[in-house]
Motif scaffolding. Structure first.
Motif, PDB file in Angstrom:
ATOM      1  N   ARG A 195      37.910  55.735  42.713  1.00 26.40           N
ATOM      2  CA  ARG A 195      39.189  55.105  43.077  1.00 26.40           C
ATOM      3  C   ARG A 195      40.330  55.863  42.419  1.00 26.40           C
ATOM      4  O   ARG A 195      40.117  56.692  41.539  1.00 26.40           O
ATOM      5  CB  ARG A 195      39.198  53.651  42.590  1.00 26.40           C
ATOM      6  N   THR A 197      37.985  37.189  52.536  1.00 24.79           N
ATOM      7  CA  THR A 197      38.636  36.824  51.281  1.00 24.79           C
ATOM      8  C   THR A 197      37.560  36.747  50.198  1.00 24.79           C
ATOM      9  O   THR A 197      36.375  36.540  50.496  1.00 24.79           O
ATOM     10  CB  THR A 197      39.347  35.465  51.422  1.00 24.79           C
ATOM     11  N   TYR A 198      37.978  36.890  48.964  1.00 23.18           N
ATOM     12  CA  TYR A 198      37.062  36.911  47.823  1.00 23.18           C
ATOM     13  C   TYR A 198      36.297  35.611  47.689  1.00 23.18           C
ATOM     14  O   TYR A 198      36.907  34.557  47.759  1.00 23.18           O
ATOM     15  CB  TYR A 198      37.872  37.164  46.541  1.00 23.18           C
ATOM     16  N   PHE A 256      35.701  41.290  51.906  1.00 19.67           N
ATOM     17  CA  PHE A 256      36.674  41.535  50.834  1.00 19.67           C
ATOM     18  C   PHE A 256      36.486  42.939  50.245  1.00 19.67           C
ATOM     19  O   PHE A 256      37.462  43.613  49.909  1.00 19.67           O
ATOM     20  CB  PHE A 256      36.523  40.459  49.756  1.00 19.67           C
ATOM     21  N   LYS A 270      38.162  45.146  52.807  1.00 19.37           N
ATOM     22  CA  LYS A 270      39.613  44.965  52.816  1.00 19.37           C
ATOM     23  C   LYS A 270      40.241  45.562  51.559  1.00 19.37           C
ATOM     24  O   LYS A 270      41.382  45.995  51.567  1.00 19.37           O
ATOM     25  CB  LYS A 270      39.935  43.459  52.891  1.00 19.37           C
ATOM     26  N   SER A 271      39.464  45.609  50.481  1.00 21.37           N
ATOM     27  CA  SER A 271      40.004  46.173  49.239  1.00 21.37           C
ATOM     28  C   SER A 271      39.783  47.685  49.183  1.00 21.37           C
ATOM     29  O   SER A 271      39.862  48.286  48.119  1.00 21.37           O
ATOM     30  CB  SER A 271      39.326  45.537  48.028  1.00 21.37           C
ATOM     31  N   ASN A 314      34.016  40.774  42.462  1.00 21.17           N
ATOM     32  CA  ASN A 314      35.423  40.830  42.044  1.00 21.17           C
ATOM     33  C   ASN A 314      35.834  42.223  41.576  1.00 21.17           C
ATOM     34  O   ASN A 314      36.761  42.371  40.780  1.00 21.17           O
ATOM     35  CB  ASN A 314      35.689  39.797  40.935  1.00 21.17           C
ATOM     36  N   SER A 332      37.624  44.559  42.522  1.00 22.50           N
ATOM     37  CA  SER A 332      39.016  45.037  42.598  1.00 22.50           C
ATOM     38  C   SER A 332      39.976  44.100  41.877  1.00 22.50           C
ATOM     39  O   SER A 332      41.172  44.334  41.867  1.00 22.50           O
ATOM     40  CB  SER A 332      39.436  45.158  44.057  1.00 22.50           C
TER      41      SER A 332
END
Ligand code: BGC
Length: 942
Positions: free
Chosen positions: A403, A781-782, A787, A790-791, A801, A803
């Motif tokens: 990242r 969504t988380y 998710f 999307k992240s 979790n 991100s």
């Protein structure tokens, strides 16, 4: 382009037609494999098992007989002479596990083979295209090569090392240089054939007359070197020349003495190589060139090479043409001979690691002067290949990360001690220089490039993906781009982590064969690539890591010792069973079976006569759950029960009736104890008390931080009880309701960790709540798979979790495969492809029509051939096309309001050729079909 419904149908028919024609043309057996590999070189199984695939669009196609020919030369095979083995015509429908039964095979035997089959009407096929295998060295006594290396450079580096540099510290790493060893030899007669065998305690690249003998990487893999080491064999006949020849090897630390987890020298300080070249001449004589005291050694351009830390290559120090014949090595040192370890050398049972894909930069940015960031668009495992024109001594570094930080610079905060830097020092002189590290790999999507004097372009560094080289075995696509992205991310997560052993992650300084992660994602992996040979190898690693008391280790090869780890240990049962269930690999199951029995005996003793776990048993539980730990006693009993059940099934499959009865009884006792201890009348599952003072986690990490009874981690306890068959029907119904409620309480999100998530979707399907499963699958969504994507995830992550700010960076891999398990559910439910019993002899096709989708296409190359489903729905019209390979039958569930609306090929389905109506079940008409291709449609979807 806008297609009308009619033209879409025509198009579909045309596609099917062309597919069918392809099948017709390919009705001879294809995809020949030996010991689950295509043309394996250097095996040591003396009765290797052969397999092939039949394809035919004809309905009811089957094999009634086969004939295998194995010849000692391709010329003989071409003349249909099976001088090693002619099976004759064997009346059988078997297409795999055909054990060679010809003349005894000896070391270096070349075997060329082909097969023909007879169909159900007695018509023979043409002979297949030829395939081959050859034998490695079968007896330890045949190894004339000695273990050699050169210890002086390391000793010197150690002496020069500052005393405060003992710990792993990226800035003062102890990275002794790899060494080169070589010898020259003469060839003065006509060469008939030449075979080279090489094994390494460490990693090696072997060169013959200037060229690498193969494009394999990381030869010869990772095992518990105390017990065994693998060899690779190569046919190098074409690489020899008359006169001077040169044989050389580069030896690097690898898993043997390089950094693994947080330490180096795990198996020894000094890596070694053993090489043996057997040259056979046309006049019948032969010579052996083998590693021994006469070899010479030196340090070359490669100054550092460590799997985790990276490589440094000084092209100015290239020792001339040391790999070439005629090189003057009189200034070189001698070699160090022998090794304190004395493992047995076997042939490597799996495919080698190779380059499997390349990625070019999609964007190149310059977050600060002289620092370039390449975004390759995909997270994967591998290295960069650098090409440039530099000046002498110019130092160019590639550093890798998954990242970026918000300022656009490389994020390496999650890599722990891994330095992940490859440095190239240019030779210069106007040359174009190309360099690719050989003994390291990294997990990355981004490369930081420094030391250039010009702006790089997309060709300056190309990302080379490395991984065990397995054939692709399936695909999934549908109308939801997010699920297509998910299936790509799953594919790359799995590929990145199959690096001779299944690893937890490819980027940080860990990369261990954590057994839970591999076990959890294994079935999903079978639908992506052909993992049979890969896991055949790893099953041996698991067995080698089993404790004397029967307990399996949580990592294989074992690197963290053995501790109580239900949910990890069980890999020793679940993985061999999965290989049998998927590929019908009876031998794998047979050889794992005694270890499986010892493990269950051990578990029984551990739990005592009441079969409930001792209250102070310290274990990890549903790893990396979302603040929803499962009571540990519930967790470990559920796995104990599950493994016992699988052992019962394994005993049954192997014809061990008495064992099956015994393990059945044990399972029933565990189930009764589980229900008695934890299941309430209203179907709730409550864990026992942890003893006051019992410490929860047994190792660092935050997967197990809370007492679930107090804080209410509910989902996994119900999931495991349902998925593992621990509840009777009435209790299962109630537990199912509690499970759905627990999901609803999380606002229709999962809270499961790696274990719970593997079984969550299966449990929902089992209780008839695919509606909830679809909901979880499409969440973005988380916490959810969506998710991750999307992240910015292009592979799946270790933590739901990952991100979010609270994620612990020291344990936050963005390429971890346990959550890939959902792919199995997608194939088996949206694709609707399941095996009814082992190895897809009987297939169930029961696609679940996800209301969020308009179409889905799923392909799986099973051990018996390709299985394919495509469904689409339009204005309440459902079309379902199904392909089933020869020698199999399927029950096809066609969703329909009533049977009369179901057609196949335009006719009422029950009347179509090869189709028989069976019954109505779960809102679908159920039809028995023979092998072949079918086009169902039903006018209404319930
Ligand atoms: C690994 C996991 C593993 C776990 C168990 C982690 O560091 O990455 O995948 O299962 O440890 O302790």
């Amino acid at each position: 382009m806008h297609l009308t419904n009619v033209s879409k149908r025509i198009l579909r028919c045309l596609t099917i037609l062309s597919l069918n024609t392809a099948f017709l043309q390919a009705s001879t057996p294809g995809k020949l494999r030996c010991e689950a590999r295509a043309n394996p070189a250097g095996i040591d199984v003396t009765t290797p098992r052969l397999s092939w695939i039949l394809q035919s669009a004809e309905r009811g196609a089957r094999q009634s007989a086969y004939q295998v020919l194995v010849a000692s030369s391709s010329a003989k095979l071409a003349k249909d002479q099976g001088d090693l083995w002619d099976s004759g015509k064997v009346e059988s429908a078997d297409t795999f596990n055909i054990a060679y039964a010809g003349s005894p095979l000896v070391s270096e035997n070349r075997c060329y083979w082909k097969v023909r089959t007879w169909d159900g009407t007695g018509k023979p096929s043409a002979w297949s295209a030829p395939a081959s295998w050859f034998m490695g060295l079968l007896k330890p006594s045949e190894w004339q090569g000695q273990w050699i290396g050169w210890d002086a450079p390391r000793a010197a580096a150690e002496a020069a090392r500052s005393p405060d540099a003992k710990a792993v510290n990226k800035d003062s790493l102890f990275l002794p240089p790899p060494v080169q060893v070589r010898t020259g030899f003469q060839v003065d007669k006509q060469v008939q054939r030449a075979t080279l065998h090489a094994a390494a305690l460490g990693l090696t690249d072997i060169y013959l007359n200037g060229k690498r003998v193969s494009d394999d990487s990381f030869t010869s893999g990772w095992t518990d070197y105390h017990q065994r080491v693998y060899a690779r064999s190569y046919d190098v006949t074409g690489m020899l020349r008359q006169g001077d020849n040169a044989l050389g090897a580069v030896i690097a630390d690898g898993w043997f003495s390089g950094h693994v987890l947080n330490a180096r020298d795990g198996y020894g300080k000094n890596p070694r190589v053993q090489v043996q070249l057997h040259v056979e001449y046309a006049d019948g004589s032969s010579t052996v060139v083998a590693t021994g005291p006469a070899w010479k050694s030196a340090v070359g351009a490669l100054q550092e090479a460590d799997l985790l830390m990276g490589e440094t290559y000084d092209a100015r120090a290239e020792t001339g043409k040391w790999r070439e014949p005629g090189f003057d090595d009189h200034t070189w040192a001698g070699v160090s001979v022998g090794s304190p370890l004395n493992p047995t050398v076997h042939a490597h049972p799996g495919e080698p690691v190779r380059a499997i894909a390349e990625f070019k930069a999609k964007t190149i940015t310059q977050p600060s002067p002289g620092v370039y960031i390449l975004d390759l668009g995909q997270n994967f495992a591998g290295v960069g290949r650098l090409t440039l024109k530099g000046t002498p001594g110019q130092k160019v570094a590639m550093r890798y990360g998954e990242r970026l930080k918000p300022d656009g610079t490389l994020y390496t905060g999650n890599l722990r001690d891994a330095r992940v830097t490859d440095t190239y020092i240019c030779r210069g002189g106007g040359l174009i220089e190309t360099w690719q590290p050989r003994f390291t790999y990294h997990g990355f999507r981004f490369i930081e490039l420094t030391g250039l004097t010009h702006k790089p372009d997309a060709d300056t560094v190309v990302g080379v993906a490395l991984g065990t080289d397995m054939a692709r075995a399936g695909s999934f696509s549908c109308s939801d781009p997010m699920l297509n992205q998910l299936s790509n991310a799953i594919y790359w997560t799995l590929r990145s982590n199959y690096m001779d052993v299944p690893t937890d992650c490819p980027q940080r300084s860990e990369r261990l064969g954590w057994t839970a992660d591999a076990m959890i994602s294994m079935r999903a992996a079978t639908f992506n690539t052909d993992v049979q040979a890969f896991f055949t190898k790893w099953l041996v690693d698991i067995a080698d890591a089993q404790g004397k008391n029967g307990q399996f280790a949580p990592t294989a090869p074992s690197r963290v010792g053995i501790f109580n780890s239900p949910g990890w240990e069980d890999a020793g049962v679940i993985c061999p069973w999965t290989i049998y269930a998927t590929y019908g690999d009876r031998r794998a199951l047979e050889s794992a079976y005694p270890g499986m029995v010892r493990f269950i005996d051990y578990c029984e003793k551990r739990f005592g006569p009441g079969l409930v776990p001792p209250a102070d048993l310290q274990i990890m539980d549903d790893w990396l759950n979302v603040s929803a730990g499962t009571p540990k006693d519930v967790f470990c009993m559920a796995y104990f029960a599950h493994s016992t059940k699988l052992l019962e099934t394994a005993a049954e499959a192997l014809g061990k009736r008495e064992d099956a009865v015994k393990f059945h009884a044990l399972f029933e006792r565990i189930k009764a104890a589980f229900n008695h201890e934890y299941v309430t009348d209203d179907g709730r599952i409550q864990g026992g008390e942890l003893k006051p003072g019992a410490k929860a986690p047994t190792r660092a990490g935050d997967g197990v931080v809370e007492d679930a009874r107090l804080k209410g981690g509910l989902q996994t306890r119900y999931v495991l009880a349902i998925a593992f068959g621990l509840l009777d029907a009435d209790k299962q119904k109630l537990a199912g309701e509690h499970l759905v409620k627990a999901i609803e309480e999380r606002d229709w999100h999962l809270s499961t960790g790696i274990h719970g998530t593997k079984e969550l979707m299966n449990a929902l399907t089992k209780i008839g709540r695919n509606d909830v499963a679809f909901r979880l699958l499409h969440n973005d969504t988380y916490p959810s798979w969506g998710f991750f994507l999307k992240s910015g995830g292009t592979t799946l992550w270790e933590r739901w979790n990952g991100s979010l700010p609270e994620a612990d960076p020291s344990m936050n891999s963005f390429n971890h495969y346990a959550f890939c398990a959902v792919y199995q559910w997608m194939v088996e439910n949206i694709g609707g492809i399941r095996s009814d019993g082992p190895a897809y002899k009987k297939i169930l096709i029961a696609p679940q029509i996800d209301p969020n989708l308009t179409h889905a296409e799923t392909r799986y190359d099973s051990i018996r051939g390709r299985i394919e489903t495509r469904w689409s729905k339009e204005d309440q019209q459902l079309s379902l096309s199904v392909t089933i390979p020869p020698n199999t039958t399927a029950d096809v569930f066609v969703p329909a309001v009533e049977n009369s609306v179901v057609t196949e090929g335009g006719r009422p389905a029950g009347m179509a050729e090869g189709v028989k109506f069976l019954r109505r079940e779960s809102g679908a008409g159920v039809y028995a079909v023979q092998s072949g291709h079918y086009e169902f449609s039903s006018s209404c979807i319930p």
